[in-house]
Motif scaffolding. Structure first.
Motif, PDB file in Angstrom:
ATOM      1  N   TYR A  47       0.585  -0.929  -0.140  1.00  0.00           N
ATOM      2  CA  TYR A  47      -0.100   0.482  -0.023  1.00  0.00           C
ATOM      3  C   TYR A  47       0.887   1.300  -0.180  1.00  0.00           C
TER       4      TYR A  47
ATOM      5  N   SER B  41       3.406   1.783  -3.555  1.00  0.00           N
ATOM      6  CA  SER B  41       1.968   1.717  -5.191  1.00  0.00           C
ATOM      7  C   SER B  41       2.344   3.125  -4.205  1.00  0.00           C
TER       8      SER B  41
ATOM      9  N   GLN C 190      -2.093  -4.306   6.230  1.00  0.00           N
ATOM     10  CA  GLN C 190      -2.402  -4.429   5.286  1.00  0.00           C
ATOM     11  C   GLN C 190      -3.165  -3.461   5.451  1.00  0.00           C
TER      12      GLN C 190
ATOM     13  N   ASP D 284      -4.583   1.394   3.790  1.00  0.00           N
ATOM     14  CA  ASP D 284      -5.362   2.338   2.978  1.00  0.00           C
ATOM     15  C   ASP D 284      -4.133   2.613   1.888  1.00  0.00           C
ATOM     16  N   SER D 285      -4.061   2.556   1.081  1.00  0.00           N
ATOM     17  CA  SER D 285      -2.945   3.529  -0.114  1.00  0.00           C
ATOM     18  C   SER D 285      -3.809   5.434   0.119  1.00  0.00           C
TER      19      SER D 285
ATOM     20  N   LYS E 249     -16.551  -4.296  -1.289  1.00  0.00           N
ATOM     21  CA  LYS E 249     -15.729  -3.591  -2.030  1.00  0.00           C
ATOM     22  C   LYS E 249     -16.051  -3.693  -3.388  1.00  0.00           C
TER      23      LYS E 249
ATOM     24  N   HIS F   8      -6.195  -1.673  -7.092  1.00  0.00           N
ATOM     25  CA  HIS F   8      -6.109  -2.598  -6.008  1.00  0.00           C
ATOM     26  C   HIS F   8      -7.172  -4.066  -5.887  1.00  0.00           C
TER      27      HIS F   8
ATOM     28  N   HIS G  21      -4.135  -6.413  -2.448  1.00  0.00           N
ATOM     29  CA  HIS G  21      -2.273  -6.635  -2.617  1.00  0.00           C
ATOM     30  C   HIS G  21      -2.742  -5.321  -4.548  1.00  0.00           C
ATOM     31  N   TYR G  22      -1.490  -4.346  -3.485  1.00  0.00           N
ATOM     32  CA  TYR G  22      -1.613  -2.412  -4.245  1.00  0.00           C
ATOM     33  C   TYR G  22      -0.626  -3.336  -5.062  1.00  0.00           C
TER      34      TYR G  22
ATOM     35  N   TYR H 155      -7.719   2.840  -8.584  1.00  0.00           N
ATOM     36  CA  TYR H 155      -8.520   3.059  -7.193  1.00  0.00           C
ATOM     37  C   TYR H 155      -7.644   4.321  -6.635  1.00  0.00           C
TER      38      TYR H 155
END
Length: 772
Positions: A178, A181, A260, A262-263, A427, A504, A512-513, A545
């Motif tokens: 995350y 990227s 994990q 959030d980007s 999602k 994502h 996975h990002y 995303y």
């Protein structure tokens, strides 16, 4: 083992190495450790050197690296796998979780990435290029065989080596895809990277009142500066973002651990934090404002308007943003929007498709503009959601909407794919089509009428605030001078091209990002430590995303930059007289559509010379400024404004003399106050002084170059100059000083009027003045 040729520069290191095979635990000398780590282009790792090389001859090792069916021993996935190189172990773990867990439990530090010749040491936290890691030679009388490398067991990769600037991967340090990227997307945002690459980090923090950080907090912006230089200069395939990750987790505990994240949350945190660290506060017609290179590039402004449907008065609220978060609209909302916006595309779906789409079981296809239209759509405030109208003094029905007041140079659009509800979360995997080129944002920006309405609203607000302050201070202000001057976004253009996106894959609880970034001619896929080329169709078929759009650099601007640089090259060394502009501004001029006015104020004094407190020499003003010929200066200043002009980098002698006088005055003030007895003698009275003036004085004696001016006690009195204003409180609005201190301050700075009381209350009976 033959290491003599490596350690010839340090015989002690050679001795210690030969005597201690368990060097990683017992080797105490920092000097010798550095010596061991600095050989052969910094590719030797003592933990790698300690490993037996028999595994290279093992049939099991060959079978693993040549196989296409290897899976993680912990979660059974087949991507991003790492192989433990400890003899007879050969544990295979995924990059996100189980490879790191295996090291924590088994303490086997060295592992190799499958499908790519990369070796990583968990203890050293560094990468070893597999083609440079050779066996130690055996001491035999036979001719040694040609050194084997791990790379020889892996088929050639279509991915890039580490020889192209910017095509360097970031190693996953435990579910950090995350972060990786987001960092690659930022690194490929040219205006930002060029600023960090072409200017020293200290020059990006101009002089001024910065946000004060507590001592343990590192500078995230400095960690990013180091990382982006590494990404664009390293010859390695990938580097570990360990320094940046340590800074993030130390500043914000939310990102600690191996969960994990959030980007988008990381991106917003990083931009906001770096803005705080690099910002200075400036005075504008609308008050104080924080400015930084981060806000110059990513900062935009949203305008929220609420119209009362009863009195039809409109109120405005302005908000800054680094990204715009847009929802994926439902079919019902698209139908409502299409009545007013014909370009909205409708999906022909039934009730069942709507339900399965909500659950993420089916995919719809929408346009990015549909999401933007939904973001800017009117929202009606009815029932329990009524608007509290200040004009009507009651709750009324209202109409609310968002428009973009100021577009940034790089526009980040966050597509909200994660839905959180009371009973369950999901999602949204709907395919949102986005243009690679020519995204027009004009429809979503304020119209000329809306801009003028907001400016009139703000001007009226500022007049009220100014009048209130003036009344409190007992002064009169010319209200006709209140005028807002803002940059018109139309002068910089509304059209954007996609330069990067964060994608994502997977579900809500993990996944996975990766990021796709546009190079000079083609797209590249950044998947943690792997960087490979990508086609436009690959990019278009991603879910998308976070989208990074850069304002189109028009042909006119491109020609302007080329002609300016060509003219400067032709005039190099042939001009007697030159002017100076900041290198940071010059970088903006070459990379941004609108670089803003030239700002030499951080370096100049009121006399037009360099401030005495500005650093000279290496890393100072001589490296932060650059010469331009007179014709270029005249053109740039006429076109973009700003200043003041600087023709010499000599420090101001007048200011230097004034600074010495100010320091002398500070010492006298401190001495006078420190010798004060702080109590009244019989028949003495308190002298009251406004805390507004006292704060200015305290700022001055603590190092400010601005003197406090005359004592101003008029702010405590009505217009008659005698009657105290209502609601004043001791300590908050005024303090009391002894006669000696008053006499010293008044004789030094002047001003007044004198307010004398027997007790520390401005409302004491007038006879308490008692000086008749």
């Amino acid at each position: 083992m033959v290491y003599t040729k490596i350690f010839t520069g340090c015989s002690s290191t050679m001795t210690h190495y030969n005597e201690s095979i368990g060097i990683s635990n017992s080797f105490g000398s920092t000097h010798h450790r550095k010596c061991l780590m600095s050989v052969e282009g910094n590719t030797l790792c003592i933990h790698w050197a300690q490993l037996s090389r028999s595994f290279l001859e093992s049939s099991k090792f060959r079978k693993i690296v040549e196989s296409n069916t290897s899976r993680c021993a912990g979660c059974n996935i087949t991507s991003s796998l790492w192989l433990c190189l400890k003899e007879e172990c050969f544990y295979i773990g995924c990059e996100q979780t189980h490879a790191q867990r295996h090291f924590s439990e088994a303490q086997h530090p060295v592992c190799m990435q499958l499908k790519e010749p990369l070796i990583w040491c968990h203890i050293c936290e560094r990468e070893l290029e597999a083609d440079t890691v050779e066996y130690p030679e055996k001491e035999t009388d036979d001719t040694p065989p040609a050194p084997q490398t791990v790379r020889s067991f892996i088929s050639p990769s279509k991915e890039y080596g580490g020889i192209h600037p910017g095509l360097c991967g970031l190693q996953n340090l435990g579910n950090t895809c995350y972060m990786n990227s987001a960092l690659q997307a930022l690194s490929n945002s040219q205006p930002l990277s060029r600023l960090f690459l072409e200017n020293s980090f200290n020059s990006l923090r101009p002089s001024g009142p910065h946000r004060k950080l507590t001592p343990p907090e590192p500078l995230l912006s400095e960690s990013y500066s180091n990382l982006v230089r590494l990404l664009w200069t390293s010859t390695l395939r990938s580097v570990p973002p360990a320094e940046f990750l340590r800074a993030v987790t130390k500043i914000n505990p939310f990102f600690r651990g191996y969960q994990q994240q959030d980007s988008q949350e990381l991106l917003r945190f990083a931009l906001d934090r770096m803005h705080e660290e690099l910002s200075v506060t400036v005075e504008t017609t609308e008050g104080r404002e924080s400015k930084s290179v981060i806000r110059d590039i990513f900062g935009g402004q949203l305008l929220s308007t609420v119209k009362c449907l009863q009195c039809e008065k409109v109120s405005y609220k302005e908000d800054s943003f680094y990204d715009i978060s847009v929802s994926i609209p439902s079919d019902a909302m698209l139908e409502r929007l299409q009545k007013d916006i014909p370009e909205i595309s409708l999906n022909q779906t039934g009730f069942f498709s709507t339900i399965t789409g909500f659950l993420g079981l089916t995919r719809r296809t929408l346009e990015l503009r549909d999401c933007l239209h939904a973001f800017c759509a009117r929202e009606y405030l009815y029932g329990s959601n009524q608007y509290n109208c200040e004009h009507c003094k009651a709750k009324t029905d209202g109409e609310k909407m968002f428009k973009i007041l100021k577009l940034p140079e790089i526009l980040c659009i966050h597509v909200k794919r994660f839905r959180y509800d009371s009973y369950f979360s999901s999602k949204l995997s709907d395919h949102v089509r986005f243009p690679l080129r020519n995204l027009s944002m004009e429809t979503f920006c304020c119209s000329e009428q809306e801009r003028k309405g907001f400016e009139a609203f703000r001007e009226e607000e500022i007049r009220k605030e100014t009048a209130k302050k003036a009344e409190k201070g007992g002064i009169e202000v010319d209200q006709s001078q209140v005028k807002i001057v803002r940059e018109d976004p139309r002068s910089s253009g509304f059209t954007y091209d996609l330069i990067a996106l964060i994608n994502h894959t997977g579900g809500l609880g993990g996944g996975h990002y990766v990021s796709y970034c546009k190079g000079e001619e083609e797209w590249n896929l950044y998947d943690d430590s792997r960087v490979s080329s990508a086609s436009e169709s690959q990019v278009e078929n991603t879910e998308g995303y976070i989208l990074f759009y850069r304002r189109q650099f028009t042909q006119a601007r491109s020609d302007e930059v080329d002609k300016t640089q060509d003219f400067m090259t032709s005039q190099s060394g042939s001009v007697d007289r030159s002017y100076y502009v900041p290198r940071i501004w010059w970088t903006k001029f070459r990379t941004m559509n609108y670089p803003g006015p030239i700002d030499n104020t951080p370096f100049t004094c009121p006399h037009g010379s360099i401030k005495p407190q500005v650093k000279m020499g290496k890393g100072g003003v001589t490296q932060q400024m650059m010469k331009v010929p007179p014709k270029i200066w005249d053109y740039l200043r006429t076109t973009y404004g700003g200043g003041p002009e600087i023709q010499s980098l000599s420090q101001c002698m007048d200011c230097d003399r004034e600074m010495m006088e100010q320091e002398t005055q500070r010492r006298k003030d401190r001495k006078a106050v420190s010798e004060d007895r702080s109590y009244l003698l019989p028949k003495e009275y308190w002298h009251l002084i406004s805390t507004l003036w006292v704060e200015k004085w305290r700022t001055f004696i603590n190092g400010s170059n601005e003197r406090p001016g005359e004592i101003d006690n008029l702010v405590l009195l009505e217009r008659d100059g005698e009657t105290p204003r209502e609601g004043l409180k001791s300590e908050r609005d005024y303090i009391g000083v002894t006669p000696d201190i008053w006499k010293y301050l008044q004789s030094t700075y002047g001003g007044g009027p004198e307010i004398v009381r027997k007790r520390l209350s401005i409302y004491s009976h007038k006879k308490d003045k008692g000086l008749e």
